[in-house]
Design a protein around this motif. Structure first.
Motif, mmCIF file in Angstrom:
data_model
loop_
_atom_site.group_PDB
_atom_site.id
_atom_site.type_symbol
_atom_site.label_atom_id
_atom_site.label_comp_id
_atom_site.label_asym_id
_atom_site.label_seq_id
_atom_site.Cartn_x
_atom_site.Cartn_y
_atom_site.Cartn_z
ATOM 1 N N ASN A 104 0.837 -1.257 0.002
ATOM 2 C CA ASN A 104 -0.148 0.050 0.025
ATOM 3 C C ASN A 104 1.194 1.768 -0.345
ATOM 4 O OD1 ASN A 104 -2.831 1.618 0.209
ATOM 5 N ND2 ASN A 104 -2.259 1.947 2.288
ATOM 6 N N ARG B 136 0.862 4.165 -3.295
ATOM 7 C CA ARG B 136 0.915 5.452 -2.804
ATOM 8 C C ARG B 136 2.035 6.175 -3.304
ATOM 9 N NH1 ARG B 136 -0.739 5.901 2.639
ATOM 10 N NH2 ARG B 136 -0.975 8.373 2.238
ATOM 11 N N ARG C 266 -6.785 11.821 -7.281
ATOM 12 C CA ARG C 266 -6.348 12.933 -5.798
ATOM 13 C C ARG C 266 -5.477 11.745 -5.634
ATOM 14 N NH1 ARG C 266 -8.569 15.724 -8.673
ATOM 15 N NH2 ARG C 266 -9.719 17.427 -7.893
ATOM 16 N N ASN D 40 -3.167 12.437 0.379
ATOM 17 C CA ASN D 40 -4.800 12.417 0.017
ATOM 18 C C ASN D 40 -5.067 10.830 -0.541
ATOM 19 O OD1 ASN D 40 -5.616 15.001 0.375
ATOM 20 N ND2 ASN D 40 -4.715 15.575 -1.599
ATOM 21 N N THR D 41 -4.078 9.867 -0.641
ATOM 22 C CA THR D 41 -4.105 8.475 -0.836
ATOM 23 C C THR D 41 -4.514 7.355 -0.127
ATOM 24 O OG1 THR D 41 -2.008 8.391 -0.818
ATOM 25 C CG2 THR D 41 -3.156 8.610 -3.301
ATOM 26 N N GLU D 42 -4.586 7.811 1.436
ATOM 27 C CA GLU D 42 -4.733 6.744 2.378
ATOM 28 C C GLU D 42 -6.383 6.009 2.395
ATOM 29 O OE1 GLU D 42 -4.799 8.050 6.244
ATOM 30 O OE2 GLU D 42 -2.344 8.494 6.611
ATOM 31 N N ASN D 43 -7.469 6.614 1.543
ATOM 32 C CA ASN D 43 -8.710 6.287 0.717
ATOM 33 C C ASN D 43 -8.666 5.605 -0.221
ATOM 34 O OD1 ASN D 43 -10.639 5.872 -0.344
ATOM 35 N ND2 ASN D 43 -11.982 8.204 0.650
ATOM 36 N N PRO D 44 -8.268 4.110 -0.323
ATOM 37 C CA PRO D 44 -8.327 4.102 -1.692
ATOM 38 C C PRO D 44 -9.528 4.573 -2.841
ATOM 39 C CG PRO D 44 -8.861 1.991 -0.508
ATOM 40 C CD PRO D 44 -8.706 4.074 -0.016
ATOM 41 N N TYR D 45 -10.342 5.122 -2.842
ATOM 42 C CA TYR D 45 -11.175 5.194 -3.577
ATOM 43 C C TYR D 45 -10.473 6.921 -4.738
ATOM 44 C CZ TYR D 45 -15.882 7.992 -5.760
ATOM 45 O OH TYR D 45 -16.287 7.991 -6.562
ATOM 46 N N ASN D 46 -9.711 7.481 -3.774
ATOM 47 C CA ASN D 46 -9.173 8.183 -4.573
ATOM 48 C C ASN D 46 -8.190 7.947 -5.602
ATOM 49 O OD1 ASN D 46 -10.849 10.346 -2.993
ATOM 50 N ND2 ASN D 46 -8.556 10.407 -2.132
#
Length: 362
Positions: free
Chosen positions: A257, A261, A284, A289-295
């Motif tokens: 992960n 990122r 994003r 901002n990439t702790e949330n994989p949706y971004n």
């Protein structure tokens, strides 16, 4: 009696000489070394790279003069397998200021960033050749770009505002790769990655604390780059005790992960961020901002239709249905190829990393 006096006089004279030498050593002040770099803001960009006097001796050896500090981001932007050397120079008695972990340092007026692109695996003889050197110089009205293209003799590089191309053949691992190398146009291309579409100001990309919080081997040893900037007087001492930092995405010992990122931050975030060229899209990719994989596109609907794909940027556990994967893999579809600049061949290691990441979702 006379003999005793003479002996005493000689001893006194010898003691005085010793004392004088000792006092001179104690009072000695080393003359500060002055950087030979030339950067008159009223004259730059200069016609030739050598005009700046960045390097000593044979310029092609890229041996920095005093004051030109080398650095290397922990994770690097892929540019058709080009090798890169980076340096920073600042005027005397100036230093950069920390803003945040994820923001570039605020560099002083007159600061220069130097980025050299070269290959050491050119066929047929695995020769080394420097292709270009890019400068960013901070003037009173903002950052300017200066592009220098090296001659075939490797004796200097000349200022060039328009894009140039050349055919290169390199050996990468066991594979021979031929491609067209393109240098950027400073009037068009550079601002696409470095520009802010709201303020219309240009900014550097790689000199963020999160990217430099790693070791670098200098001529006098290996140490943390941020510590080196501080010790050289190039950075203030307001750094926090802990810095949220990227990792080297090529380091397989790091968590997947963090590697993905860091990869996206280095290769995609300069456009896919607020006020970047691709801000209209939902992605994003900045590390913060990439702790949330949706971004990063996981499950996100794509705004572009790609025939044969189900419309998801990243389809979990299915690279073959992930538009992001296609865009990183293609070399012929110029509408979809990503990154849009600086890549004409496949980044095999990056593609594998993205594939492993997509397959990690169950």
């Amino acid at each position: 009696m006379k003999s005793t006096w003479a002996s005493s006089g000689i001893l006194l004279l010898f003691s005085t000489i010793l004392f004088s030498c000792s006092s001179t050593d104690d009072d000695y002040t080393e003359v500060p070394q002055v950087s030979p770099v030339q950067c008159d803001l009223s004259l730059v960009p200069y016609p030739k790279l050598s005009d700046y006097q960045f390097f000593k001796g044979d310029i092609k050896n890229l041996e920095p003069v005093y004051g030109l500090l080398p650095y290397k981001p922990t994770s690097e932007l892929f540019s058709d397998y080009a090798q890169k050397k980076r340096f920073v120079w600042m005027p005397k008695n100036t230093k950069a200021t920390y803003v945040s972990d994820s923001d570039v340092f605020d560099l002083p007026l007159g600061a220069v960033l130097v980025k050299v692109f070269y290959y050491n695996n050119l066929l047929p003889d695995l020769t080394t050749k420097i292709i270009e050197t890019r400068l960013m110089i901070r003037k009173s009205d903002g950052w300017i770009f200066a592009e220098y293209v090296w001659n075939d003799e490797q004796t200097d590089a000349v200022l060039q505002t328009l894009s140039t191309t050349r055919i290169l053949n390199i050996q990468q691992g066991s594979e021979n790769i031929q491609f067209t190398y393109k240098t950027p146009s400073t009037t068009v291309d550079c601002a696409r990655c470095h520009g802010n579409i709201v303020t219309h100001k240009n900014i550097p990309i790689g000199i963020k604390p999160q990217n430099l919080n790693s070791n670098f081997t200098y001529t006098n040893g290996t140490r943390n780059q941020l510590d080196e900037w501080v010790s050289k007087g190039y950075l203030n001492t307001t750094l926090p005790a802990q810095i949220a930092s990227v990792v080297n995405y090529n380091d397989a010992s790091q968590p997947l992960n963090l590697r993905i990122r860091s990869y996206f931050d280095a290769n995609c975030a300069h456009c896919h961020k607020d006020q970047g060229e691709a801000q209209e899209f939902g992605l994003r990719f900045e590390f913060k901002n990439t702790e949330n994989p949706y971004n990063m596109g996981v499950g996100m609907p794509a705004q572009h239709h790609l025939p044969g794909y189900n419309g998801r940027i990243v389809y979990p556990n299915n690279p073959a249905q992930s538009i992001l994967y296609y865009r990183l893999e293609t070399t012929t579809d110029l509408f979809y190829i990503m990154p849009a600049l600086g890549r004409t061949v496949q980044h095999r290691e990056g593609i594998q990393l993205v594939q492993d990441w997509i397959n990690s979702f169950q």
